[in-house]
Write a protein that holds these residues in place. Structure first.
Motif, PDB file in Angstrom:
ATOM      1  N   UNK A   1       0.853  -1.189   0.000  1.00 52.41           N
ATOM      2  CA  UNK A   1       0.000   0.000   0.000  1.00 52.41           C
ATOM      3  C   UNK A   1       0.888   1.237   0.000  1.00 52.41           C
ATOM      4  N   UNK A   2       0.434   2.275  -0.678  1.00 54.63           N
ATOM      5  CA  UNK A   2       1.178   3.533  -0.714  1.00 54.63           C
ATOM      6  C   UNK A   2       0.550   4.498   0.280  1.00 54.63           C
ATOM      7  N   UNK A   3       1.339   4.949   1.244  1.00 56.78           N
ATOM      8  CA  UNK A   3       0.816   5.827   2.294  1.00 56.78           C
ATOM      9  C   UNK A   3       1.503   7.184   2.340  1.00 56.78           C
ATOM     10  N   UNK A   4       2.550   7.389   1.533  1.00 57.26           N
ATOM     11  CA  UNK A   4       3.332   8.636   1.601  1.00 57.26           C
ATOM     12  C   UNK A   4       2.679   9.732   0.757  1.00 57.26           C
ATOM     13  N   UNK A   5       1.446  10.058   1.097  1.00 54.64           N
ATOM     14  CA  UNK A   5       0.665  11.007   0.301  1.00 54.64           C
ATOM     15  C   UNK A   5       0.904  12.435   0.776  1.00 54.64           C
ATOM     16  N   UNK A   6       0.503  13.376  -0.049  1.00 52.79           N
ATOM     17  CA  UNK A   6       0.581  14.779   0.332  1.00 52.79           C
ATOM     18  C   UNK A   6      -0.485  15.101   1.377  1.00 52.79           C
ATOM     19  N   UNK A   7      -0.171  15.954   2.343  1.00 47.97           N
ATOM     20  CA  UNK A   7      -1.204  16.374   3.298  1.00 47.97           C
ATOM     21  C   UNK A   7      -2.353  17.093   2.598  1.00 47.97           C
ATOM     22  N   UNK A   8      -3.514  17.002   3.185  1.00 45.80           N
ATOM     23  CA  UNK A   8      -4.681  17.668   2.621  1.00 45.80           C
ATOM     24  C   UNK A   8      -4.425  19.169   2.492  1.00 45.80           C
TER      25      UNK A   8
ATOM     26  N   UNK B   1      19.999   9.274  -2.479  1.00 48.30           N
ATOM     27  CA  UNK B   1      18.717   9.971  -2.306  1.00 48.30           C
ATOM     28  C   UNK B   1      17.591   9.206  -2.982  1.00 48.30           C
ATOM     29  N   UNK B   2      17.846   8.688  -4.198  1.00 50.45           N
ATOM     30  CA  UNK B   2      16.816   7.931  -4.894  1.00 50.45           C
ATOM     31  C   UNK B   2      16.469   6.645  -4.182  1.00 50.45           C
ATOM     32  N   UNK B   3      17.489   5.934  -3.729  1.00 48.82           N
ATOM     33  CA  UNK B   3      17.210   4.680  -3.031  1.00 48.82           C
ATOM     34  C   UNK B   3      16.512   4.928  -1.698  1.00 48.82           C
ATOM     35  N   UNK B   4      16.956   5.949  -0.991  1.00 50.69           N
ATOM     36  CA  UNK B   4      16.319   6.264   0.288  1.00 50.69           C
ATOM     37  C   UNK B   4      14.849   6.638   0.083  1.00 50.69           C
ATOM     38  N   UNK B   5      14.582   7.479  -0.920  1.00 45.44           N
ATOM     39  CA  UNK B   5      13.204   7.883  -1.197  1.00 45.44           C
ATOM     40  C   UNK B   5      12.333   6.673  -1.503  1.00 45.44           C
ATOM     41  N   UNK B   6      12.841   5.775  -2.353  1.00 50.18           N
ATOM     42  CA  UNK B   6      12.062   4.594  -2.722  1.00 50.18           C
ATOM     43  C   UNK B   6      11.863   3.666  -1.537  1.00 50.18           C
ATOM     44  N   UNK B   7      12.899   3.508  -0.710  1.00 49.68           N
ATOM     45  CA  UNK B   7      12.783   2.605   0.434  1.00 49.68           C
ATOM     46  C   UNK B   7      11.852   3.170   1.509  1.00 49.68           C
ATOM     47  N   UNK B   8      11.664   4.493   1.512  1.00 52.38           N
ATOM     48  CA  UNK B   8      10.685   5.100   2.421  1.00 52.38           C
ATOM     49  C   UNK B   8       9.269   4.986   1.864  1.00 52.38           C
ATOM     50  N   UNK B   9       9.089   5.405   0.615  1.00 50.84           N
ATOM     51  CA  UNK B   9       7.745   5.479   0.035  1.00 50.84           C
ATOM     52  C   UNK B   9       7.246   4.135  -0.474  1.00 50.84           C
ATOM     53  N   UNK B  10       8.167   3.315  -0.990  1.00 50.47           N
ATOM     54  CA  UNK B  10       7.817   1.985  -1.506  1.00 50.47           C
ATOM     55  C   UNK B  10       8.414   0.925  -0.571  1.00 50.47           C
ATOM     56  N   UNK B  11       8.039   0.967   0.688  1.00 53.35           N
ATOM     57  CA  UNK B  11       8.661   0.099   1.699  1.00 53.35           C
ATOM     58  C   UNK B  11       7.973  -1.252   1.761  1.00 53.35           C
TER      59      UNK B  11
ATOM     60  N   UNK C   1      10.578  12.629   6.355  1.00 52.60           N
ATOM     61  CA  UNK C   1       9.547  13.192   7.213  1.00 52.60           C
ATOM     62  C   UNK C   1       8.170  12.632   6.870  1.00 52.60           C
ATOM     63  N   UNK C   2       7.925  12.391   5.580  1.00 55.68           N
ATOM     64  CA  UNK C   2       6.644  11.805   5.194  1.00 55.68           C
ATOM     65  C   UNK C   2       6.480  10.404   5.772  1.00 55.68           C
ATOM     66  N   UNK C   3       7.578   9.650   5.840  1.00 54.97           N
ATOM     67  CA  UNK C   3       7.536   8.277   6.352  1.00 54.97           C
ATOM     68  C   UNK C   3       7.842   8.203   7.843  1.00 54.97           C
ATOM     69  N   UNK C   4       8.096   9.360   8.469  1.00 57.89           N
ATOM     70  CA  UNK C   4       8.458   9.440   9.887  1.00 57.89           C
ATOM     71  C   UNK C   4       9.705   8.605  10.195  1.00 57.89           C
ATOM     72  N   UNK C   5      10.671   8.718   9.309  1.00 62.86           N
ATOM     73  CA  UNK C   5      11.961   8.052   9.501  1.00 62.86           C
ATOM     74  C   UNK C   5      12.947   9.070  10.066  1.00 62.86           C
ATOM     75  N   UNK C   6      13.503   8.850  11.244  1.00 60.70           N
ATOM     76  CA  UNK C   6      14.459   9.809  11.807  1.00 60.70           C
ATOM     77  C   UNK C   6      15.724   9.881  10.941  1.00 60.70           C
ATOM     78  N   UNK C   7      16.257  11.074  10.792  1.00 62.64           N
ATOM     79  CA  UNK C   7      17.508  11.251  10.059  1.00 62.64           C
ATOM     80  C   UNK C   7      18.483  12.025  10.927  1.00 62.64           C
ATOM     81  N   UNK C   8      19.777  11.828  10.731  1.00 63.68           N
ATOM     82  CA  UNK C   8      20.770  12.548  11.533  1.00 63.68           C
ATOM     83  C   UNK C   8      20.612  14.061  11.377  1.00 63.68           C
ATOM     84  N   UNK C   9      20.757  14.825  12.455  1.00 60.51           N
ATOM     85  CA  UNK C   9      20.641  16.283  12.358  1.00 60.51           C
ATOM     86  C   UNK C   9      21.616  16.899  11.358  1.00 60.51           C
ATOM     87  N   UNK C  10      22.744  16.226  11.132  1.00 54.59           N
ATOM     88  CA  UNK C  10      23.732  16.783  10.211  1.00 54.59           C
ATOM     89  C   UNK C  10      23.199  16.910   8.790  1.00 54.59           C
ATOM     90  N   UNK C  11      22.235  16.057   8.409  1.00 55.98           N
ATOM     91  CA  UNK C  11      21.677  16.146   7.055  1.00 55.98           C
ATOM     92  C   UNK C  11      20.995  17.493   6.864  1.00 55.98           C
TER      93      UNK C  11
END
Length: 662
Positions: free
Chosen positions: A47-54, A240-250, A303-313
């Motif tokens: 299922x795809x859940x990484x949708x835009x907020x209303x 960036x591409x792999x991270x995005x896909x692994x978040x949104x298409x998990x 942020x859409x997937x609520x995955x924590x990232x290092x503050x340095x990013x």
């Protein structure tokens, strides 16, 4: 262009043992994958859940939406332009055909395709660019804005066509990791922007072909990251591409592992590719923009997937944004430095949207603007989309205390870039920085101590640009040569030694001696002085002074410490394409038009040299300006020839006083 055995030896010489070992492992893996291609695991309930907020789409400014829809309609009619080549075949594209040469890339196992050989493949950039699928994100965005299902149906038609024509590991689109990474990011946004369309789930998570493609793209990126001396902007696009896909298409058993690995790589390489001042270490401005776009897109997915990232990013992206705001001129144009190939991380806007204004608008929305930032008046689609996903900065309790510049920085010591600003919107970039990034400095030019001067955003003394990468070696050589920049050449050679189109085997070392950008040393006169050792036996030292009172830019070139008593000199000044020059002796009167008003300035050139104007010459190339990749136009280059005997310098004065109607 087919690489010779000598090139492979030179390239090998710039690698360390760890990189060599990694590349050997890559070669073994490629051979194994040829005979035993892996299979995508079964995905039962994706299922795809990484949708835009209303309400996100409603926040898109009407004029930005209008430009987007106009662009989408051109694409629907099949029209597009890539790197100066106009195409009208995008209703039903041939994914392997280069329209510039008419050649079609050969099929077969991906790693056997000689993609650098234009005679066999065609212009690889022309083939790759549409398959980044960024035109599909534009169509998907048009659907999101209008609700018109024609756009969504065209996106679905083209994705199915591409997936059928490009099965995993077959053909030219499975060779380069940056292409796979950007394509994955496009697919994430296509799925997000099509979320209201009834066919979206059936196109992606309910489609075994799509699942197979998404899985194979991520497995490829995990297996073949850019390594060592090649770990520049490419590795950031891959991560960036792999991270995005692994978040949104998990949806896959390996998604969590891929996401963690991509995030580690992204954090490490964002830091490694960026100076503490915020400028990109490749010292190629367009790659600063690309990396910033990719980083912001990755944070949006986290942020859409609520995955924590290092503050340095976030901190690196903040510094990059502040640095961009610091270096742009009054028209929001950044320096034209190093290579540029028109590469973007995420495209959802129509023609006429300013890339740099868009990035600063996003920076304002995400990080908050500082009082010294230039005003951004334009609008874009991408900013409200990213801002809807990215949490405000800093997140409470997650970010270290950050001290941002209280006033506009003008000297970036680590990057060797200095910006001198004068009255009447005079802007001057002085280059005293390192020769590119990593051991091969792939995207560097031999431009040490070059200057770039604009008046009210118009290139007066211009950096000519890039034009091409592969297939036209004489043009590649010219646009990154010393003679191809506003600096001094000795004995007909470049300051740094090229070993190939993306390889430098000896790097000139520069150092900045003075960077008084406020004019405190001499009331009202900003002063910069630097030198480099690129000419064996001699040091080139250049001093630049910008007087607020006289509105003059004075450039003094000295050749010091040469072993031989005299050295041949060529001093070049490249004028922007809007500038006409009337050269008489060693004085050139420059004229141009801005907003219908004629302007003029005077360039007094060193009298010790013999001066000649060159324009649009091809044998050898001289007198050209490239506004974008694949495009060039004639412009005037003034070249002075003579000798340096070490007894006196060469003084050039560009006078803007009385600038007005010509």
């Amino acid at each position: 262009m087919t690489m010779s055995a000598g090139w492979y030896l030179r390239r090998l010489s710039r690698m360390g043992p760890r990189e060599v070992g990694g590349r050997v492992g890559d070669a073994v893996r490629r051979r194994r994958w040829r005979s035993a291609p892996p299979n995508c695991p079964h995905v039962p309930d994706a299922r795809f859940t990484a949708v835009l907020p209303a309400g996100t789409i409603a926040a898109v400014p009407p004029d930005a939406a209008k430009r987007l829809v106009a662009e989408a309609d051109r694409l629907m009619d099949g029209h597009a332009e890539y790197f100066g080549v106009v195409r009208d075949d995008l209703v039903d594209p041939d994914w392997w055909c280069d329209p510039k040469t008419g050649r079609r890339a050969p099929s077969g196992y991906a790693f056997d395709v000689p993609y650098r050989n234009e005679d066999a493949v065609g212009d690889i950039k022309q083939i790759w660019e549409p398959s980044r699928h960024q035109y599909l994100t534009v169509l998907a965005a048009a659907y999101a804005v209008t609700g018109d299902e024609r756009y969504a149906e065209r996106v679905a038609e083209h994705l199915r066509s591409w997936w059928a024509a490009n099965p995993p590991l077959r053909g030219v689109h499975w060779i380069s990791g940056i292409e796979l990474g950007i394509r994955l990011l496009s697919w994430v946004w296509v799925r997000r922007l099509l979320d209201g369309w009834p066919g979206a789930a059936g196109l992606f998570e309910g489609n075994p072909v799509a699942l197979n493609q998404i899985w194979h793209h991520q497995r490829w990126l995990a297996a073949f990251p850019s390594r060592g001396s090649s770990a520049n902007n490419h590795v950031i696009a891959e991560a960036a591409g792999q991270f995005a896909a692994a978040c949104a298409f998990d949806w896959f058993p390996s998604s969590e592992r891929w996401r963690a690995g991509a995030l580690r790589s992204l954090e490490r390489h964002l830091r490694g590719n960026t100076y503490l001042s915020g400028l990109n270490r490749e010292l190629a401005t367009e790659y600063h923009g690309l990396v910033l776009e990719l980083g912001l897109a990755a944070v949006a997915e986290a942020d859409a997937a609520r995955v924590p990232i290092p503050p340095t990013v976030r901190l690196v992206l903040l510094r990059m944004t502040d640095a961009l705001a610091a270096v742009v001129d009054n028209r929001l144009r950044p320096p034209r430095q190093g290579d540029a190939d028109d590469g973007h991380g995420l495209v959802v806007d129509g023609e006429g949207t300013d890339r740099w204004a868009s990035l600063l608008a996003t920076g304002d929305a995400v990080f908050g603007r500082l009082v010294w930032w230039p005003a951004v008046t334009g609008t874009d689609v991408r900013t409200p989309l990213l801002a809807a996903l990215i949490r405000p900065y800093p997140e409470k309790g997650t970010a270290p205390a950050v001290t941002r510049p209280a006033s506009r920085p003008a000297h970036f010591a680590d990057a060797g870039m200095t910006i001198l600003r004068g009255p009447e919107e005079i802007w001057c970039r002085c280059d005293g920085g390192p020769h590119g990034f990593l051991s091969i400095a792939a995207h560097a030019h031999a431009d040490a101590l070059s200057v770039e001067v604009r008046h009210d955003g118009v290139d007066v003394l211009a950096d000519p640009g890039t034009f091409c990468y592969h297939g036209q070696p004489e043009w590649r050589q010219y646009f990154r040569s010393t003679l191809g920049h506003n600096t001094l050449q000795l004995d007909g050679g470049d300051q740094s030694v090229s070993g190939g189109p993306f390889l430098w085997t000896r790097h000139a070392e520069s150092r900045v001696l003075v960077a008084d950008t406020s004019g405190t040393s001499d009331a009202g006169t900003a002063r910069w002085c630097a030198e480099h050792d690129g000419y064996q036996g001699s040091v080139h030292r250049r001093t630049v002074e910008l007087s607020a009172e006289s509105q003059e830019l004075r450039v003094v070139d000295e050749v010091r410490g040469q072993h031989s008593p005299r050295r041949d000199v060529r001093l070049a000044f490249h004028l922007g394409p809007a500038i006409a020059a009337d050269l008489v002796g060693n004085r050139a009167v420059l004229t141009w038009i801005v907003d219908g008003e004629g302007r003029s300035a005077v360039l007094d050139l060193p009298g010790q040299l013999s001066w000649r104007a060159h324009r649009g010459e091809t044998d050898p190339p001289l007198g050209w300006y490239s506004a974008g990749f694949g495009r060039k136009e004639p412009s005037t280059t003034l070249v002075g020839t003579g000798v340096a005997d070490g007894t006196e310098g060469f003084t050039t004065v560009l006078g803007f006083r009385g600038l007005g109607a010509s």
